[in-house]
Design a protein around this motif. Structure first.
Motif, PDB file in Angstrom:
ATOM      1  N   ILE A  38      45.403  76.872  17.322  1.00 38.56           N
ATOM      2  CA  ILE A  38      45.606  75.789  16.361  1.00 38.56           C
ATOM      3  C   ILE A  38      44.242  75.185  16.045  1.00 38.56           C
ATOM      4  N   SER A  39      43.937  75.038  14.780  1.00 40.69           N
ATOM      5  CA  SER A  39      42.681  74.408  14.387  1.00 40.69           C
ATOM      6  C   SER A  39      42.943  73.437  13.245  1.00 40.69           C
ATOM      7  N   GLY A  40      42.233  72.337  13.245  1.00 38.76           N
ATOM      8  CA  GLY A  40      42.402  71.305  12.229  1.00 38.76           C
ATOM      9  C   GLY A  40      42.249  69.941  12.857  1.00 38.76           C
ATOM     10  N   GLY A  41      42.535  68.924  12.099  1.00 43.81           N
ATOM     11  CA  GLY A  41      42.475  67.591  12.680  1.00 43.81           C
ATOM     12  C   GLY A  41      41.444  66.738  11.985  1.00 43.81           C
ATOM     13  N   PRO A  42      41.035  65.635  12.648  1.00 39.91           N
ATOM     14  CA  PRO A  42      41.192  65.323  14.063  1.00 39.91           C
ATOM     15  C   PRO A  42      42.478  64.597  14.430  1.00 39.91           C
ATOM     16  N   VAL A  43      43.210  64.079  13.437  1.00 39.44           N
ATOM     17  CA  VAL A  43      44.413  63.318  13.730  1.00 39.44           C
ATOM     18  C   VAL A  43      45.559  63.862  12.883  1.00 39.44           C
ATOM     19  N   LEU A  44      46.751  63.857  13.464  1.00 40.90           N
ATOM     20  CA  LEU A  44      47.925  64.344  12.755  1.00 40.90           C
ATOM     21  C   LEU A  44      48.518  63.243  11.884  1.00 40.90           C
ATOM     22  N   ARG A 164      34.900  52.867   1.328  1.00 40.52           N
ATOM     23  CA  ARG A 164      33.702  52.952   2.142  1.00 40.52           C
ATOM     24  C   ARG A 164      32.484  53.320   1.299  1.00 40.52           C
ATOM     25  N   SER A 165      31.341  52.778   1.685  1.00 34.06           N
ATOM     26  CA  SER A 165      30.073  53.162   1.063  1.00 34.06           C
ATOM     27  C   SER A 165      29.192  53.959   2.021  1.00 34.06           C
ATOM     28  N   TYR A 166      29.535  53.967   3.299  1.00 33.59           N
ATOM     29  CA  TYR A 166      28.790  54.709   4.319  1.00 33.59           C
ATOM     30  C   TYR A 166      29.712  54.913   5.511  1.00 33.59           C
ATOM     31  N   PRO A 167      29.392  55.826   6.448  1.00 27.79           N
ATOM     32  CA  PRO A 167      28.342  56.835   6.403  1.00 27.79           C
ATOM     33  C   PRO A 167      28.643  57.899   5.351  1.00 27.79           C
ATOM     34  N   PRO A 168      27.723  58.849   5.124  1.00 26.57           N
ATOM     35  CA  PRO A 168      27.903  59.819   4.037  1.00 26.57           C
ATOM     36  C   PRO A 168      29.235  60.565   4.080  1.00 26.57           C
ATOM     37  N   GLU A 169      29.689  60.943   5.280  1.00 27.46           N
ATOM     38  CA  GLU A 169      30.924  61.725   5.374  1.00 27.46           C
ATOM     39  C   GLU A 169      32.169  60.908   5.025  1.00 27.46           C
ATOM     40  N   ALA A 170      32.052  59.589   5.036  1.00 25.23           N
ATOM     41  CA  ALA A 170      33.194  58.726   4.713  1.00 25.23           C
ATOM     42  C   ALA A 170      33.036  58.019   3.377  1.00 25.23           C
ATOM     43  N   ALA A 171      31.868  58.090   2.781  1.00 33.56           N
ATOM     44  CA  ALA A 171      31.610  57.365   1.528  1.00 33.56           C
ATOM     45  C   ALA A 171      32.584  57.795   0.442  1.00 33.56           C
ATOM     46  N   LEU A 255      40.935  57.694   4.511  1.00 32.19           N
ATOM     47  CA  LEU A 255      40.443  58.269   5.749  1.00 32.19           C
ATOM     48  C   LEU A 255      41.646  58.760   6.546  1.00 32.19           C
ATOM     49  N   PRO A 256      41.497  59.860   7.321  1.00 37.51           N
ATOM     50  CA  PRO A 256      42.657  60.430   8.022  1.00 37.51           C
ATOM     51  C   PRO A 256      43.411  59.431   8.891  1.00 37.51           C
ATOM     52  N   ALA A 257      42.700  58.578   9.622  1.00 33.89           N
ATOM     53  CA  ALA A 257      43.377  57.637  10.515  1.00 33.89           C
ATOM     54  C   ALA A 257      44.269  56.679   9.742  1.00 33.89           C
ATOM     55  N   ASP A 258      43.816  56.211   8.590  1.00 31.16           N
ATOM     56  CA  ASP A 258      44.619  55.289   7.787  1.00 31.16           C
ATOM     57  C   ASP A 258      45.800  56.002   7.136  1.00 31.16           C
ATOM     58  N   ARG A 259      45.637  57.283   6.836  1.00 28.28           N
ATOM     59  CA  ARG A 259      46.726  58.044   6.219  1.00 28.28           C
ATOM     60  C   ARG A 259      47.944  58.124   7.138  1.00 28.28           C
TER      61      ARG A 259
END
Length: 270
Positions: A38-44, A164-171, A255-259
């Motif tokens: 199983i690969s994917g994530g980080p949160v279901l 979000r405005s930062y960090p780059p991966e979340a902007a 963001l995944p956690a908020d989803r």
């Protein structure tokens, strides 16, 4: 339809056990070495997909449920007509009851008989046992995890989100306002402080919404309903703020956690 089921009692609150279940990395580690990938994530979260295989059967795990009641996922795109992994959570006086089950149906003919042997005679049971042990251990770890709070601020049937405005991966992605709980601070006090710092408003927090959500090994997100008591939200530390309707919730790039929280938020925006 063949089915296997095991039950585990974990000495931890239901929301904590739910958080352990939502950790996609935990699921991947639990079944490693059992012929399962199983690969994917980080949160279901409901609607998430993970690449997976069960023995010789490849496919995609599609998450159909991920909340305080448990997690359900189906293996789709493979040769089996049906393969589902279901975990239900029940609060008891002695802790949280975790009921893990796997169901599958096989095509007819020699392949069907082979699939029943490979899946049913040991592999599925090993997967359930490994998953149960991992969830139990992770739940104990999460009891001492640090907390990030979030605020689901609702006004006139609308939910406030910030970009979000930062960090780059979340902007560019969206989230609920909030931040870390400081030492000696209560969750509600942290919600009030973070909303003042990030939005320039005063809020009154209410009950928690949804499960705790794992962010890192020692960090969880805990979101509370809240309503404005003073001020108009401004993007003090973020790129933008936006009031969302119920129809907007599933169109935003969260963001995944908020989803994870969307199923719990939808009923509040009526």
């Amino acid at each position: 339809m063949p089915e296997l089921r095991i039950t585990t009692l974990i000495d931890a609150p239901l929301r904590t056990v739910a958080a352990a279940l939502l950790d996609a990395r935990l699921l991947a580690r639990a079944v490693r070495g059992l012929g399962v990938r199983i690969s994917g994530g980080p949160v279901l979260f409901a609607g998430a997909t993970l690449d997976g295989s069960v023995g010789p059967v490849d496919g995609t795990l599609f998450v159909t449920r991920a909340d305080t009641t448990g997690v359900s996922a189906e293996l789709v795109g493979g040769p089996l007509p049906r393969f589902t992994l279901v975990t239900d959570l029940l609060h008891t006086g002695g802790g949280t009851m975790v009921v893990d089950s796997v169901e599958w149906s096989s095509p007819g003919g020699p392949f069907g008989r082979l699939a029943d042997v490979l899946v049913g005679r040991g592999l599925a049971l090993k997967v359930l046992e490994a998953r149960a042990a991992a969830v139990s251990a992770r739940s104990v770890e999460l009891l001492s995890a640090r907390v990030v709070v979030g605020a689901a601020i609702i006004r006139d049937g609308l939910l406030l989100a910030q970009q979000r405005s930062y960090p780059p991966e979340a902007a560019g992605k969206w989230e609920l306002p909030g931040g870390r709980v400081e030492p000696g601070e209560t969750d509600h006090a942290a919600v009030i402080r973070e909303c003042s710092e990030e939005l320039g408003v005063t809020v009154e927090p209410d009950d928690q919404i949804g499960p705790d959500i794992p962010l890192r090994a020692d960090l969880v997100l805990r979101v509370f309903a809240a309503h404005l008591t003073e001020g108009e939200p401004e993007a003090v530390e973020h790129r933008a703020v936006r009031w969302l309707t119920a129809a907007d919730l599933d169109t935003v790039d969260w963001l995944p956690a908020d989803r994870v929280l969307l199923p719990a938020l939808h009923p509040l925006l009526t």
